[in-house]
Design a protein around this motif. Structure first.
Motif, short mmCIF file in Angstrom:
data_model
loop_
_atom_site.label_atom_id
_atom_site.label_comp_id
_atom_site.label_asym_id
_atom_site.label_seq_id
_atom_site.Cartn_x
_atom_site.Cartn_y
_atom_site.Cartn_z
N GLY A 329 0.78 -1.23 0.00
CA GLY A 329 0.00 0.00 0.00
C GLY A 329 0.81 1.28 0.00
O GLY A 329 0.23 2.38 0.02
N ARG A 332 0.27 3.64 -3.15
CA ARG A 332 -1.08 4.20 -3.06
C ARG A 332 -1.16 5.27 -1.98
O ARG A 332 -1.77 6.33 -2.17
CB ARG A 332 -2.09 3.09 -2.79
CG ARG A 332 -3.53 3.59 -2.75
CD ARG A 332 -4.53 2.48 -2.46
NE ARG A 332 -4.35 1.91 -1.12
CZ ARG A 332 -3.85 0.71 -0.89
NH1 ARG A 332 -3.44 -0.05 -1.89
NH2 ARG A 332 -3.72 0.26 0.35
N GLY A 335 0.38 8.48 -3.19
CA GLY A 335 -0.51 9.15 -4.13
C GLY A 335 -1.68 9.84 -3.44
O GLY A 335 -2.03 10.98 -3.78
N ASP A 336 -2.27 9.17 -2.46
CA ASP A 336 -3.38 9.77 -1.71
C ASP A 336 -2.92 11.02 -0.95
O ASP A 336 -3.62 12.04 -0.92
CB ASP A 336 -3.96 8.76 -0.73
CG ASP A 336 -4.71 7.62 -1.42
OD1 ASP A 336 -5.04 7.76 -2.62
OD2 ASP A 336 -4.95 6.59 -0.77
N ALA A 369 3.17 7.01 -8.26
CA ALA A 369 2.21 7.37 -7.22
C ALA A 369 1.34 8.56 -7.62
O ALA A 369 0.32 8.82 -6.96
CB ALA A 369 2.94 7.70 -5.91
#
Length: 438
Positions: A329, A332, A335-336, A369
């Motif tokens: 994760g 991710r 990126g978030d 990302a």
């Protein structure tokens, strides 16, 4: 060369010599950059001259200037950038295929010091002219920094944390998994239990010559038996470290995988969170509220998951399983966090699991990302310099900064992996890796 430009360069050079070094003029260098990504603008500049006096940049001018007596470095067919900055490195060790427990009980600080001289040189030749060392043998890390500053060995500018601080049984406790009868005087250097021990240890590290403090408020991956999701330090311990360090002018980096540790460390005032694996939307709001930097360390996640599948025997007991749980994760999460507006600084966690000199592989993961290539470059230049507290010295190509520069053949804004193939490195006005001859 037009007289106005010639006078401008001379005035800038004299000013820099007076304000920066206080010594007589000794060396003029002009770099002809075909394309310049300066760490400031979002748009590259074309055909510029970077004017250097001794170890500092004194100007950036349009066109290819040739001042009388100046050494010309022809990078007219290259892309020039500021020297890169990695804010999460461990400069005193590197995986070598040996069992990590055997290394723990057979390798001395003298072994570590000698090997580390080669590690820092590889990092420099890869284009990273500044590095934040966030966990090492304190004496070795400080000695390396001094040796580099004195010119005894080649290496990047170092900001050294020394021993990382955490509780008994936490991620930084080298006793984990060992025979309780075994002891090494340095295994407890970073072990703190309670606010009083925290304050005293920060003061001791400052006394010993470190530049920042690293704490371990959550469990980790490569340590034996602890849980990355667990919050291992109390709020009072974290606050004691942060307040003491900040009073001494030192920043604090916090290793944290689990959300409870991440959110608590941000609220207690740390300057950066390293890893941040299980952070969420609430965490990102805290990052923005407190102005905390995220250092995602995506490269160690990639290497960790790959190695855990192919060679689990190279990990400490329980570590391979944790790597497979933590790594998926991480991209991710970065990126978030980026979409939420969290400030990101470049950091790799070299050499937790991968050799020194591979640092630039992090760029492609940042782009994966969701960062643009320019945003990824700024994470390793202006953002990283800001996290170091050194924006007035490194991270951009402008007057007054160190002449720390790199060059690549292609355009990293089109293919960010160009930064994995650095062809030229200058640190402090001295070329340490020459542009290939025609």
């Amino acid at each position: 060369m037009p007289m106005i430009r010639k006078l401008r360069f001379t005035a800038l050079a004299v000013m820099a010599s007076t304000l920066v070094s206080g010594t007589a003029i000794s060396k003029d260098v002009v770099i002809h950059a075909g394309r310049l990504i300066d760490g400031l603008s979002n748009t590259p500049k074309s055909q510029v001259s970077i004017l250097i006096k001794d170890d500092r940049i004194v100007g950036v001018e349009q066109g290819f200037l040739r001042p009388d007596g100046a050494e010309i470095v022809d990078l007219s067919k290259a892309t020039v950038l500021p020297g890169l900055i990695d804010t999460h490195v461990h400069v005193t060790f590197e995986p070598d295929g040996r069992n990590p427990i055997v290394k723990r009980v057979t390798r001395s600080d003298l072994d570590t010091a000698i090997a580390s001289t080669t590690y820092v040189n590889r990092v420099l030749l890869a284009g990273f002219t500044s590095v934040r060392d966030v966990g090492s043998s304190t004496g070795v890390g400080v000695a390396l920094k001094r040796a580099i500053n004195e010119g005894t060995i080649p290496g990047p500018r170092l900001w050294v944390a020394g021993a990382a601080l955490g509780p008994t049984g936490g991620h930084g406790d080298a006793h984990n998994g060992m025979d309780p009868a075994l002891e090494n005087p340095h295994w407890s250097d970073g072990v703190i239990d309670g606010p009083d021990e925290a304050r005293k240890t920060v003061r001791r590290l400052h006394q010993q010559g470190t530049d920042l403090i690293k704490i371990m408020p959550s469990g980790g991956v490569l340590s034996i038996g602890d849980d990355p999701n667990a919050k291992m330090m109390t709020d009072a311990e974290i606050k004691a470290v942060v307040d003491t360090a900040h009073e001494l002018g030192m920043k604090v980096a916090a290793h944290a995988h689990g959300k409870k540790a991440i959110d608590a460390a941000i609220r207690m005032g740390v300057d950066s969170i390293e890893h941040s694996t299980f952070s969420d939307g609430e965490s990102y709001k805290l990052y923005k509220q407190y102005g905390t930097y995220l250092v995602p360390t995506l490269l160690v996640g990639k290497y960790g998951s790959d190695l855990a599948r192919s060679h689990p025997e190279l990990f400490n007991p329980s570590a391979a399983a944790k790597a497979l749980r933590v790594a998926p994760g991480m991209v991710r999460m970065a990126g978030d966090a980026h979409k939420a507006g969290v400030k990101i600084a470049f950091g790799t966690d070299t050499a937790a699991l991968m050799p020194h000199g591979h640092n630039a592989e992090e760029f492609a993961l940042l782009v994966k990302a969701g960062l643009t290539p320019m945003e990824a470059i700024k994470a390793a230049t202006t953002n990283a310099a800001d996290l170091l507290g050194a924006s007035d010295r490194v991270g951009s190509v402008q007057s007054g900064r160190y002449a720390d520069l790199i060059a690549v053949s292609g355009d990293p804004l089109t293919d960010v992996t160009e930064l994995e193939r650095v062809k030229f490195v200058m640190k402090g006005g001295k070329t340490v890796k020459s542009w290939p001859a025609n």
